[in-house]
Write an enzyme that holds these catalytic residues in place. Structure first.
Site, PDB file in Angstrom:
ATOM      1  CG  HIS A  23      48.246  89.144  46.918  1.00  0.00           C
ATOM      2  ND1 HIS A  23      46.945  89.504  46.698  1.00  0.00           N
ATOM      3  CD2 HIS A  23      48.818  90.221  47.487  1.00  0.00           C
ATOM      4  CE1 HIS A  23      46.743  90.738  47.108  1.00  0.00           C
ATOM      5  NE2 HIS A  23      47.873  91.203  47.589  1.00  0.00           N
ATOM      6  NE  ARG A  31      22.956  98.119  62.743  1.00  0.00           N
ATOM      7  CZ  ARG A  31      22.403  98.258  63.943  1.00  0.00           C
ATOM      8  NH1 ARG A  31      22.322  99.445  64.516  1.00  0.00           N
ATOM      9  NH2 ARG A  31      21.943  97.210  64.578  1.00  0.00           N
ATOM     10  CE  LYS A  71      39.572  97.175  46.905  1.00  0.00           C
ATOM     11  NZ  LYS A  71      40.464  96.323  46.093  1.00  0.00           N
ATOM     12  CD  GLU A 124      50.776  99.107  45.197  1.00  0.00           C
ATOM     13  OE1 GLU A 124      50.111  99.188  44.151  1.00  0.00           O
ATOM     14  OE2 GLU A 124      50.745  98.102  45.932  1.00  0.00           O
ATOM     15  CG  HIS A 175      52.018  95.182  49.226  1.00  0.00           C
ATOM     16  ND1 HIS A 175      51.277  94.066  48.888  1.00  0.00           N
ATOM     17  CD2 HIS A 175      51.483  96.210  48.498  1.00  0.00           C
ATOM     18  CE1 HIS A 175      50.342  94.408  48.017  1.00  0.00           C
ATOM     19  NE2 HIS A 175      50.445  95.703  47.767  1.00  0.00           N
ATOM     20  CD  GLU A 196      38.704  94.831  43.237  1.00  0.00           C
ATOM     21  OE1 GLU A 196      39.193  95.629  44.050  1.00  0.00           O
ATOM     22  OE2 GLU A 196      39.152  93.696  43.069  1.00  0.00           O
ATOM     23  NE  ARG A 219      39.066 100.148  44.736  1.00  0.00           N
ATOM     24  CZ  ARG A 219      38.713 100.843  45.794  1.00  0.00           C
ATOM     25  NH1 ARG A 219      37.546 101.442  45.815  1.00  0.00           N
ATOM     26  NH2 ARG A 219      39.524 100.955  46.827  1.00  0.00           N
ATOM     27  CG  ASN A 262      43.473  93.724  42.197  1.00  0.00           C
ATOM     28  OD1 ASN A 262      43.847  94.320  43.204  1.00  0.00           O
ATOM     29  ND2 ASN A 262      42.211  93.404  41.981  1.00  0.00           N
ATOM     30  CE  LYS A 288      42.822 103.053  44.955  1.00  0.00           C
ATOM     31  NZ  LYS A 288      43.320 102.458  46.151  1.00  0.00           N
ATOM     32  CG  HIS A 340      48.346  93.835  43.735  1.00  0.00           C
ATOM     33  ND1 HIS A 340      48.892  94.778  42.882  1.00  0.00           N
ATOM     34  CD2 HIS A 340      48.333  94.410  44.967  1.00  0.00           C
ATOM     35  CE1 HIS A 340      49.180  95.873  43.567  1.00  0.00           C
ATOM     36  NE2 HIS A 340      48.857  95.673  44.832  1.00  0.00           N
TER      37      HIS A 340
END
Ligand code: GLY
Length: 393
Positions: free
Chosen positions: A274, A126, A148, A199, A296, A255, A263, A267, A245, A270
């Site tokens: 994607h 946990r 993340k 980025e 990416h 987010e 946040r 994206n 960031k 993105h």
């Protein structure tokens, strides 16, 4: 801004430092010493097989000097190994070392290593501490900051064909420390360097909204040194981008989808990106199909251009925003057009599969002016199509 530098992520009792600069791996010692004093006896290192061994050896020496027993799991990172099987394998390995709740995981690698090791740390017993040591420019300025973690999931389309859902499973799990040792970038291939720069450029496109209005101008003014990968310029580039960031994460740790901004603005590029990133035959260079698939950062570069051009169609964004972006991408040799795109219907369908899409609609990030973006729910397909048409060649 001097280097080395430290950026603090302001998240109260989940806050942490990011040590940036050449040789910053030495910052491991005090943190591991304090963990040892609190009862840690083991360290589980997840390492990217491409990272020069001297960095792993330095971590091992530091751990051993403090009295921590080190176990190492090596990963050769590709999107196709960012799976539940790799996650399970890492869990099996960490469990077999007798790793306790106070023992740290150390991730030494790019985003894939950081995401997988991070989710192991988030879920094993946990939650155990994790120290992120990013080794690519992309993971330094983005993935290693903000907690993340996770992996991809593959499911089947109605016709039985496979569908990859990127980062569908995961958790927010903030690290205890991030060590961004610029020396490790010496071995990074040019294509990966460029991917990281995508980025950074993305950060410049949202920076006005987070009180870093100077970021884009600083990058443009220092672009020759950045492209030459001069250590001083790269340290400062990383520090400035990490600071941006960190501000975004401090404003919106998880987010929040009800927030107009935060946040989600990371994206930018993105959702379009994607949609094209998983199309295996797309190459960043129209004269060299062997470079397929897109990395990416290349997909994000194309996605940012598509988003600018879609925004011109959606709300008359000045074309100068997209034009400046394209000229910046050209200078760093990132693509702003790509041959072989499928139909707009197919691409828009793929955007709908992005996990950031809300049911039945496509939510995109569009620029509203230079340096500032906003979230647009329920994007009109004709504007999305205009965006994709602008990056076809
Ligand atoms: N890479 C986007 C984020 O960290 O939120």
């Amino acid at each position: 801004m001097s280097s080395p530098s430290t950026v603090h992520v302001q998240l109260g009792d989940r806050g942490y430092d990011i040590a940036i600069g050449p040789g910053s791996l030495k910052h491991l010692h005090p943190t591991l010493t304090s963990m040892h004093q609190s009862g840690a006896r083991n360290a589980f290192v997840v390492v990217d097989s491409g990272v020069p061994t001297r960095f792993l050896e330095a971590i091992e020496r530091t751990c051993e000097a403090i009295g921590l027993k080190v176990s190492t799991a090596t990963i050769t990172p590709t999107e196709s190994i960012k799976t539940i099987e790799t996650y399970q394998d890492l869990l099996t390995q960490i469990a077999s070392t007798g790793h306790s709740r106070v023992d740290p995981v150390i991730a030494l690698g790019g985003g894939i290593v950081g995401d997988l090791a991070g989710f192991v740390a988030a879920s094993y017993r946990r939650g155990v501490p994790i120290i992120q040591c990013p080794t690519t420019l992309l993971s330094m300025v983005d993935a290693s900051v903000g907690g993340k973690t996770g992996f991809n999931l593959q499911i089947s389309n109605a016709d039985g064909s496979p569908k990859l859902l990127k980062n569908l499973v995961g958790a927010f799990w903030q690290p205890d420390l991030v060590i961004t040792d610029i020396d490790v970038l010496d071995s990074l291939e040019a294509r990966y360097r460029r991917s990281g720069l995508a980025e950074c450029i993305k950060h410049g496109c949202i920076a006005h909204g987070f009180n870093h209005p100077e970021l884009m101008d600083w990058m443009i003014a220092n672009l020759d040194q950045i492209i030459a990968f001069e250590p001083q310029a790269i340290s400062e580039l990383v520090s400035r981008n990490v600071a941006l960031k960190a501000s975004v994460v401090a404003a919106d740790e998880r987010e929040d989808t009800s927030m107009q901004g935060g946040r989600m603005l990371l994206n930018f590029g993105h959702t379009f990106g994607h949609a094209i990133e998983t199309i295996a035959h797309l190459s960043p260079n129209k004269d060299d199909p062997s470079l397929a698939p897109l990395h990416h950062g290349e997909a994000v570069a194309l996605g940012m251009v598509a988003a600018c051009r879609a925004a011109e169609s959606a709300h008359n964004l000045s074309p100068t925003v997209g034009d400046e972006l394209v000229s910046l991408l050209d200078r760093v040799a990132l693509p702003s057009r790509v041959p072989g795109l499928p139909s707009n219907d197919d691409l828009i369908e793929r955007m709908g599969h992005d996990k950031k899409a809300t049911a039945g609609s496509v939510r995109v990030i569009y620029p509203i002016q230079r340096g500032k973006c906003e979230v647009f729910a329920d994007a009109d397909p004709s504007h999305l199509a205009a965006g994709f048409d602008a990056i076809r060649c």
